[in-house]
Design an enzyme around this catalytic site. Structure first.
Site, PDB file in Angstrom:
ATOM      1  N   ASP A  72      43.116  45.166  36.543  1.00 12.88           N
ATOM      2  CA  ASP A  72      43.189  45.197  35.082  1.00 12.88           C
ATOM      3  C   ASP A  72      41.884  45.668  34.452  1.00 12.88           C
ATOM      4  OD1 ASP A  72      41.726  42.946  35.785  1.00 12.88           O
ATOM      5  OD2 ASP A  72      43.204  41.515  35.079  1.00 12.88           O
ATOM      6  N   ASP A 128      45.249  29.274  33.066  1.00 13.62           N
ATOM      7  CA  ASP A 128      46.613  29.205  32.518  1.00 13.62           C
ATOM      8  C   ASP A 128      47.651  29.727  33.516  1.00 13.62           C
ATOM      9  OD1 ASP A 128      46.206  31.935  32.487  1.00 13.62           O
ATOM     10  OD2 ASP A 128      46.495  32.206  30.332  1.00 13.62           O
ATOM     11  N   HIS A 155      47.555  32.694  35.116  1.00 11.62           N
ATOM     12  CA  HIS A 155      47.774  34.147  35.160  1.00 11.62           C
ATOM     13  C   HIS A 155      47.245  34.761  36.456  1.00 11.62           C
ATOM     14  CE1 HIS A 155      43.715  35.060  32.898  1.00 11.62           C
ATOM     15  NE2 HIS A 155      43.517  35.054  34.186  1.00 11.62           N
ATOM     16  N   GLU A 193      49.901  37.069  31.611  1.00 10.19           N
ATOM     17  CA  GLU A 193      49.802  35.734  31.033  1.00 10.19           C
ATOM     18  C   GLU A 193      51.151  35.015  31.131  1.00 10.19           C
ATOM     19  OE1 GLU A 193      46.945  34.839  30.621  1.00 10.19           O
ATOM     20  OE2 GLU A 193      45.752  35.933  29.149  1.00 10.19           O
TER      21      GLU A 193
HETATM   22  P1  PGA Z   1      37.532  33.638  37.288  1.00 16.06           P
HETATM   23  O1  PGA Z   1      38.809  34.304  36.614  1.00 16.06           O
HETATM   24  O2  PGA Z   1      37.468  34.178  38.669  1.00 16.06           O
HETATM   25  O3  PGA Z   1      36.370  34.099  36.461  1.00 16.06           O
HETATM   26  O4  PGA Z   1      37.748  32.179  37.252  1.00 16.06           O
HETATM   27  C1  PGA Z   1      39.989  34.367  37.341  1.00 16.06           C
HETATM   28  C2  PGA Z   1      41.085  34.952  36.490  1.00 16.06           C
HETATM   29  O5  PGA Z   1      41.065  34.789  35.262  1.00 16.06           O
HETATM   30  O6  PGA Z   1      42.003  35.573  37.052  1.00 16.06           O
END
Ligand code: PGA
Length: 253
Positions: A66, A135, A137, A142
């Protein structure tokens, strides 16, 4: 799902990195799906070390999950810049073999179709590295994302904006949109590797692994994937009901 619970994030990251390094050693034209965020940083350091120790990445292709929509590739918080700084610049990857969605794409739909076509043309993703959002995702898919979704423009949740505000001067500066591979795109990878560390992920990890498959926990879609390994530290595994079984199963010869 193959669940690997390690004492530390360090140990989990090194195990995941060893699998990737081994895949590249065995098949130098391996296609990697890559993720940004804090979670894969140690894994990327280990891949850089593997390169320094002689592993050749010159035929590897990479596709990132992404990119924030609206950020130029050289923006300090763009995912292209993150990948250049934390991985690409330190390996002998050919720049044209590294793919990150274009946050400035004008015709987003055409860009997304082309991104998917490039993945196909590369022969599909062999190993997809994934983190998980608090959350639930994966990528920027999301909660409420279609489990069949493809690469597209998405809107971040308030939770993700607040989680990612730590990288920006304020939450107001966090882009509200991103281009993200879809859940359907991710599920086509031959192998998925999800890493998750820390107690703030424990609830999402439990929902993803032990909850029902639901678009409200996008990572739960990995339950339908035939070759997914989840690497956890103790804190991220804390809420798992069957964690003793996962340990026992991983230790069984
Ligand atoms: P993080 O993010 O590795 O910074 O915890 C993971 C994500 O949001 O997929």
């Amino acid at each position: 799902m193959n669940i690997i619970i390690c004492e530390t994030a360090e140990e989990a990251s090194l195990k995941a990195a060893a699998l990737i390094a081994n895949a590249v050693r065995t098949r130098p034209e391996t296609v990697l799906g890559l993720a940004t965020g804090s979670t894969p940083l140690r894994l990327y350091q280990a891949l850089i070390q593997a390169y320094r120790d002689g592993l050749d990445f010159s035929r590897v292709q990479t596709f990132n999950l992404d990119e924030y929509y609206g950020l130029a590739p050289d923006h300090p918080q763009s995912y292209r810049r993150f990948m250049n700084e934390h991985l690409f610049n330190h390996l002998n990857l050919k720049p044209e073999n590294t793919h990150v969605p274009d946050g400035l794409a004008r015709d987003v739909a055409a860009f997304c179709t082309e991104y998917e076509a490039k993945i196909q043309a590369a022969g599909g993703i062999d190993i997809q590295v994934l983190g998980i959002g608090s959350d639930g995702h994966i990528g920027f898919n999301e909660p409420s994302s279609s489990l069949a979704s493809r690469t597209r423009l998405v809107t971040l949740t308030q939770q993700t904006v607040s989680d990612n505000a730590r990288f920006f001067a304020s939450a107001d500066e966090v882009p509200r949109h991103a281009i993200s591979m879809g859940i359907g795109t991710i599920l086509e990878a031959k192998c998925c590797m999800m890493l998750s560390f820390g107690s703030n992920k424990a609830k999402a990890v439990r929902a993803a692994i032990e909850g029902g498959i639901s678009q409200f926990t996008p990572a739960s879609a990995l339950q339908m994937h035939p070759n997914t390994t989840v690497f956890l530290d103790e804190a991220a595994a804390a809420d798992l009901e069957m964690k003793e079984y996962y340990r026992w199963s991983a230790a069984c010869p």
